[in-house]
Scaffold this motif. Sequence first.
Motif, PDB file in Angstrom:
ATOM      1  N   HIS A 173      -4.565  -2.539   2.113  1.00 46.52           N
ATOM      2  CA  HIS A 173      -4.399  -2.143   3.506  1.00 46.52           C
ATOM      3  C   HIS A 173      -4.989  -0.755   3.694  1.00 46.52           C
ATOM      4  CE1 HIS A 173      -2.740  -2.147   7.533  1.00 46.52           C
ATOM      5  NE2 HIS A 173      -2.545  -0.862   7.338  1.00 46.52           N
ATOM      6  N   SER A 202      -5.303   2.668   4.824  1.00 46.70           N
ATOM      7  CA  SER A 202      -4.352   3.557   5.496  1.00 46.70           C
ATOM      8  C   SER A 202      -4.960   4.125   6.772  1.00 46.70           C
ATOM      9  CB  SER A 202      -3.943   4.684   4.559  1.00 46.70           C
ATOM     10  OG  SER A 202      -5.081   5.437   4.185  1.00 46.70           O
ATOM     11  N   LEU A 203      -6.287   4.241   6.752  1.00 45.96           N
ATOM     12  CA  LEU A 203      -6.963   4.795   7.922  1.00 45.96           C
ATOM     13  C   LEU A 203      -6.747   3.907   9.150  1.00 45.96           C
ATOM     14  CD1 LEU A 203      -8.746   7.178   8.626  1.00 45.96           C
ATOM     15  CD2 LEU A 203     -10.739   5.743   8.205  1.00 45.96           C
ATOM     16  N   PRO A 259     -15.842   2.362  11.529  1.00 47.48           N
ATOM     17  CA  PRO A 259     -16.981   3.146  11.042  1.00 47.48           C
ATOM     18  C   PRO A 259     -16.888   3.396   9.534  1.00 47.48           C
ATOM     19  CG  PRO A 259     -16.145   4.099  13.054  1.00 47.48           C
ATOM     20  CD  PRO A 259     -15.180   3.029  12.649  1.00 47.48           C
ATOM     21  N   GLU A 260     -15.675   3.630   9.052  1.00 46.90           N
ATOM     22  CA  GLU A 260     -15.493   3.850   7.630  1.00 46.90           C
ATOM     23  C   GLU A 260     -15.880   2.599   6.856  1.00 46.90           C
ATOM     24  OE1 GLU A 260     -12.848   4.294   3.952  1.00 46.90           O
ATOM     25  OE2 GLU A 260     -12.935   2.692   5.434  1.00 46.90           O
ATOM     26  N   ALA A 298      -5.689  -0.101  -3.399  1.00 48.47           N
ATOM     27  CA  ALA A 298      -4.732   0.131  -2.314  1.00 48.47           C
ATOM     28  C   ALA A 298      -5.440   0.092  -0.961  1.00 48.47           C
ATOM     29  CB  ALA A 298      -4.034   1.469  -2.510  1.00 48.47           C
ATOM     30  N   HIS A 299      -6.617   0.672  -0.940  1.00 46.97           N
ATOM     31  CA  HIS A 299      -7.388   0.679   0.297  1.00 46.97           C
ATOM     32  C   HIS A 299      -7.752  -0.743   0.717  1.00 46.97           C
ATOM     33  CE1 HIS A 299     -10.885   1.141   2.917  1.00 46.97           C
ATOM     34  NE2 HIS A 299     -10.364   2.311   3.242  1.00 46.97           N
ATOM     35  N   SER A 348      -4.010   2.037   9.948  1.00 44.04           N
ATOM     36  CA  SER A 348      -2.728   2.288  10.613  1.00 44.04           C
ATOM     37  C   SER A 348      -2.696   3.691  11.195  1.00 44.04           C
ATOM     38  CB  SER A 348      -1.552   2.053   9.668  1.00 44.04           C
ATOM     39  OG  SER A 348      -1.938   2.054   8.342  1.00 44.04           O
ATOM     40  N   GLN A 349      -3.480   4.604  10.609  1.00 45.68           N
ATOM     41  CA  GLN A 349      -3.425   5.978  11.100  1.00 45.68           C
ATOM     42  C   GLN A 349      -4.348   6.228  12.281  1.00 45.68           C
ATOM     43  OE1 GLN A 349      -3.972   8.319   7.545  1.00 45.68           O
ATOM     44  NE2 GLN A 349      -2.350   7.139   6.551  1.00 45.68           N
ATOM     45  N   GLY A 350      -5.532   5.646  12.231  1.00 40.74           N
ATOM     46  CA  GLY A 350      -6.493   5.966  13.291  1.00 40.74           C
ATOM     47  C   GLY A 350      -6.990   4.783  14.088  1.00 40.74           C
ATOM     48  N   LEU A 409     -11.439   4.579  13.924  1.00 39.85           N
ATOM     49  CA  LEU A 409     -11.706   5.286  12.675  1.00 39.85           C
ATOM     50  C   LEU A 409     -12.046   4.319  11.550  1.00 39.85           C
ATOM     51  CD1 LEU A 409      -9.132   8.202  12.310  1.00 39.85           C
ATOM     52  CD2 LEU A 409     -11.531   8.270  12.971  1.00 39.85           C
ATOM     53  N   GLU A 441       0.840  -1.200   0.000  1.00 38.52           N
ATOM     54  CA  GLU A 441       0.000   0.000   0.000  1.00 38.52           C
ATOM     55  C   GLU A 441       0.870   1.243   0.000  1.00 38.52           C
ATOM     56  OE1 GLU A 441      -2.085   3.419   1.554  1.00 38.52           O
ATOM     57  OE2 GLU A 441      -0.491   2.366   2.621  1.00 38.52           O
TER      58      GLU A 441
END
Lengths: 638, 223
Positions: A464, A466-467, A478-479, A460-461, A469-471, A475, A405
């Motif tokens: 993996h 990205s949200l 819910p997404e 890519a999403h 690993s970031q949140g 996060l 990713e």
Amino acid sequence: MMAPGRRGRIARRTAVIATVVAISLFMEVSGYLATPVDLRPELSWTTVHAMVPLVFAACAGVAWAIGPNPVPSRLMIVFVLFWIPQAFYPVIETLGWLWPILRGVDLGWAVVAGILVLVYPRGGLGDRFDRVIATTALVATVVNFFTVLALAGPDSVPCDCVPNPYRLAEAPTVFAIVDIGYRFVGVALAIAIAIRLLLRWVRGSVPARAVAFLMPVALLSWVSTLATQMIHYATGTPPNLALDTVSLIAMASVPVCFVAGIAHARNMRARVADLMRITREGADRGLWAESLARTLRDDSVRVFWWDEERGRYVDAAGRPIDSAEEGRGHSILPVASPSGLPIALIRHDRVLTDNMRLLDGVSSALRLSVDNGRLRSEIERTLDQVRQSRQRIVEAGDEARRRIERDLHDGAQQHLVAVGMQLRIAANAARASGDDAVAGELEQSIGTLNQGLKELRELAHGIHPSLLSQGGLALALPELAGRCPVPVDIAVQPEGRLAELVESTAYFAVAESLANVAKHSKATRAWVRAYVEGDELVLTIRDNGVGGASLDRGTGMLGIVDRIDAVGGSVGLASPPGAGTTVTIRMPAHLEVSEALPGSGAGLLVAAEPGVEPPDAAAAPDPSNTVAPGVVGSPADR
Amino acid sequence: MVERTEERPLRVAIADDALLLREGIAKVLEGGGIEVVASVGTADELLATIDDLDLDAAVLDIRMPPTHRDEGIVALERIRQDGSEIGILLLSMYATPEYALRVMGAGSGTGYLLKERVSEPQTLVRAVQTVASGGSVVDPEVVEQLVQRTRADDPLARLTERERSVLELMAQGYSNGGIAQTLFLGLKTVETHVRSILQKLDLEESPEHHRRVLAVLTLLGQR
């Protein structure tokens, strides 16, 4: 049901015992009746005298039934035959061929009794001392027998016997010396046996002490009376009736002690079964040695364990043993596994060597327990390795996804965006120079490129998010729920950030579950909850669809089950037809990624328990009123 | 919001770890009459010099070194904490509603756009101008994602198709005038739609423009 062979054996033994008892009683009764009334011994004494072989015969029966080998019983039977009363000679006084023979063996019972004591309790001669005693006794008996045959006159027996047909010479002095000397040797040997038995009993922490003490006591009383009798015989003074009776009772107590000893040893063997039980249940080394001492009734028992690393024996505390040699009163029993690997040395009282079966049982138990322990710790080690390697594989997979990713994000995606920008510049330039056709082509390319970029973004999403690993889950879930075509109520109670492996496993599990909801459930609504309970992350994905789902339907869910398994979690599925589906996933919230294997625990039976993680300080979860950090408002139920 | 004269072009800084894009963005902005006064590779470099640059706006990539997570948004929050009201436009490779909400939550004069908008120079330039003047910008794809989210008892079901279009533009940060222009409607008509939408969705009319955007986005995110 008894085996026919066993039944036959019992019948044969019974017949033998009955026969010798009959012979013995015949000798006793006929002898008593043949003796002139005024010369007869007291009836009570004769009765006691007659009882002695009966006791021996009875004990022979018992020893046959419970003893480890038939030698003692046979000796007891022979004893009965040799128990020839003095009063029997008048019965056979006319049989010149017989009485000298009986006279020659009339102390055979004492020899047999001595050997019987000697073979106690194993039923065989143990060491050199035993063999020397036995040989001496037999040689003396043979010498005495032939001397009696060659020299004995009718005056040597209490009867009016016919002359001895085997007599070669009249040498009363030689005869008297041999006759008395034989008795003297016998008493000396008996004393030696008794002293040895006594010493062994006193010195060792003798396992058989509890019962074996009867034997030396019986033997001592018998030896002392024998000695008295011998003195009387040698000096020609009349025997003391009371002393004679005590002597008889002492004699009768010998086989009883013998049988009691055997029974005791048998009992000890039964206790080996207890040892086996401990073995099965698993115990540590200290406990094992302790129960071994209890089993063997030998407090001096020491167990030295083979230390594979150091290649030497160590004691229970792990101190190496310099030498474990046979010492005074102690024997060493090495125990090895069937494959020949040394396991332990058992240093035990030498007397226990007499009970090979018991020691066999003990070493079998030890072998079994060590093998069990080895096997178990090996299996646990292997399992642990498999679990860890599985976890590493999943982690490596996750890491690869993250890398792909990121490579896409930093590489291909950036470049394509830059290409789009350059195309735009070119298109603008073309339009400025009035080349509308080229400008149109370029603008169309931009549109195609942007479509491609959008697909690449989705790809890519999916590889993996990205949200995540970031949140974290707060996060990302819910997404994820927002992308589901079925309306999803989501409640995430995040316990801060969890381990990456846990988060990604949870994310993909929810993603796959929601994909199944969308594809198969025909649900109109779904609910996702994520919360930490104690040490566990709990995820529930519920829908109001048709139900009837199963975990092994579809490779997607199987892959998820494998992943969750790999991190030590579990998946539950409740999906009654027509009543919706609930997937419940539990997994450790805090995974320790440790490459190190747990302590190899070479210890007997002691398999290292996996360390229990300290309980999570988190309060009991209440997923209904949680707010995801960084999100304005609550993504939870309204 | 920085007071500026008509003659003076907007002063903008760019922070993006991809040099290619950084240069491209600078080119696009300069093409739109915007002065790029700084171009750096990390948020920290920008923060270190921001006070000396007299900026009107900054364009930041969200994912930058060192952690490649949300450095851009963290920088935005820092800048707002420090009391600066310059316009901040965040660029991202992904259209993530959660980030859009977080960006809007930081205050007025903020924007969130997909990176691929650099191939639409007008969009990018207008976005920078909007945030520099205190307006809000949200990428249409974010709004599309939010609107497409399916929820039970969807309040959007109460809106007419026209109201939905207006709502989506509201969420993207358009002013009523901007909406009227985009949809070829009269300003009065748009104001009527907006009042009706706010009423139907149970939202309060807010004097501050960015609050309206935030409220609409939050509602969309919560559905």
